[in-house]
Design an enzyme around this catalytic site. Structure first.
Site, PDB file in Angstrom:
ATOM      1  N   GLU A  20      -0.210  -0.733   5.731  1.00 47.63           N
ATOM      2  CA  GLU A  20       0.941  -0.418   6.707  1.00 47.63           C
ATOM      3  C   GLU A  20       0.858   1.256   6.535  1.00 47.63           C
ATOM      4  OE1 GLU A  20       4.827   1.215   7.923  1.00 47.63           O
ATOM      5  OE2 GLU A  20       3.537   1.828   6.178  1.00 47.63           O
TER       6      GLU A  20
ATOM      7  N   ASP B 248       0.890  -1.301  -0.096  1.00 42.44           N
ATOM      8  CA  ASP B 248      -0.036  -0.041   0.092  1.00 42.44           C
ATOM      9  C   ASP B 248       0.860   1.183  -0.027  1.00 42.44           C
ATOM     10  OD1 ASP B 248       0.566  -0.771   2.683  1.00 42.44           O
ATOM     11  OD2 ASP B 248      -0.705   0.711   3.491  1.00 42.44           O
TER      12      ASP B 248
END
Length: 381
Positions: free
Chosen positions: A137, A71
């Site tokens: 994250e 991400d």
């Protein structure tokens, strides 16, 4: 191959907490090369669903695991990017541009290439190679690495050493290896006074002078002098709200937010007590009420350099002809979850352009990172 892998990964618009196919792409690639893989989706609602992957080649110890995230943060104004497309890799000379190039799709690409080349060139190595990847994250980090680690350990897997591919290097590849992280605690302070006309201050109680005094003391307080591997703990004011657009009205309330990044001389709880003592003293003096809230996303941690950590540092020095410094600088990362299971290092690309418009990595830096990852596998397995 790491260049192709990186370009492919940049092409997925995996804005946290979405994978957008990035994890599925890696899953397919690793399956083709004999990895045993499992994708798990965690999350309380559809909007919070997070895609996670654990993939392993081999069943013996030591299990060397690459931990990372696909991400990325939002790209901002696309028109300001090369080719006006942050999710289409753009190569210019020695640079590859794209959101996630350094944080951290570049490191994923390098470990993919290094591990697959290692397996191809070493058919009888003694341990295992694994990947633990998440799409959460950069956001809440609630349903990603933390949950996936618990899941794989419940399934009987064990990681002996982890490499977290965060962009850790400062000026050149190899100058820093992170072996710990500072903690982070966020505060929100609301002070309630009494509103009134500015011409009649004796009939009101302005909360702003009290807030100014409090913030001045907090920003000037010396929390510590720093210790080995850790810089001084630091408080930064991040927001002040008054919600008063009228120049002749004394506001009824005000709110401030601030953050403390702290070393392992403190905990979020001890800092909260210290902060509240200061607030309580001044609010009593100014006869105003207050409400203080705080939340911590991470406590600080530090590892004693284990044999494998020292081994990794030797590989970096031998490969790149630079002596790395053990560090704890920067923000929080998923290493805070991994450290509860095994020793680890954080080692990746340069941090300079992470989260910025026109984020990029040099191809020569990718080669250096690939070499370190490959040589470490050769040394340890």
């Amino acid at each position: 191959m790491y260049i192709n892998y990186l370009k492919d990964l940049i092409g997925f618009k995996s804005v946290t907490p979405k994978s957008d196919g990035a994890i599925e792409y890696i899953d397919d690639l690793l399956k083709q090369h004999g990895f045993k893989t499992e994708i798990k989706i965690f999350g309380d609602s559809k909007s919070e669903q997070v895609t996670n992957l654990y993939a392993v080649f081999g069943s013996n110890e030591p299990n060397i695991c690459f931990v990372g995230h696909v991400d990325v943060v939002l790209a901002g104004n696309h028109e300001l990017w090369h080719n006006a497309s942050p999710f289409k890799a753009s190569q210019q000379d020695d640079k590859i541009y794209g959101r996630g190039a350094v944080d951290m799709k570049g490191a994923i690409a390098c470990f993919l290439a290094a591990s697959l080349d290692f397996i191809k060139n070493n058919t009888d190595f003694k341990g295992s190679i694994s990947f633990l990847l998440t799409s959460d994250e950069e956001g809440k980090a609630k349903h990603g690495t933390k949950e996936m680690l618990q899941y794989i350990y419940d399934q009987g897997y064990k990681i002996n050493f982890a490499i977290v591919g965060e962009p850790t290097c400062e000026k050149e590849i190899g100058d820093a290896i992170k072996i710990g992280r500072r903690g982070s605690v966020n505060f929100k302070l609301n002070i309630e006074g009494l509103s009134g006309h500015v011409a009649y201050p004796h009939k009101a109680n302005n909360p702003l002078p009290c807030l100014i005094i409090i913030l001045n003391e907090l920003t000037n307080i010396k929390l510590d002098e720093g210790i080995e591997f850790f810089q001084r703990s630091n408080l930064e004011v991040t927001n002040i709200e008054v919600s008063n657009n009228t120049s002749n009205v004394i506001p009824a309330s005000t709110e401030a937010s601030f953050n403390i990044r702290f070393n392992n001389l403190h905990s979020a709880e001890t800092l909260a007590k210290q902060v509240e003592e200061i607030i309580k003293q001044h609010c009593k003096e100014y006869k105003v009420d207050y409400k203080l809230e705080y939340s911590s996303s991470a406590e600080s941690f530090i590892q004693n350099p284990s044999d494998k950590i020292k081994e990794f540092a030797k590989v970096v020095e031998h490969t790149l002809k630079i002596k790395p410094e053990f560090s704890t600088s920067g923000g929080t990362s998923d290493a805070r979850f991994v450290k509860n299971y095994c020793p680890l290092v954080e080692f990746g690309l340069l941090s300079e352009t992470a989260h910025k418009i026109n984020e990029y990595t040099k191809i020569s830096d990718l080669q250096k990172l690939y070499d370190v990852y490959y040589n470490f596998l050769m040394e340890i397995l």
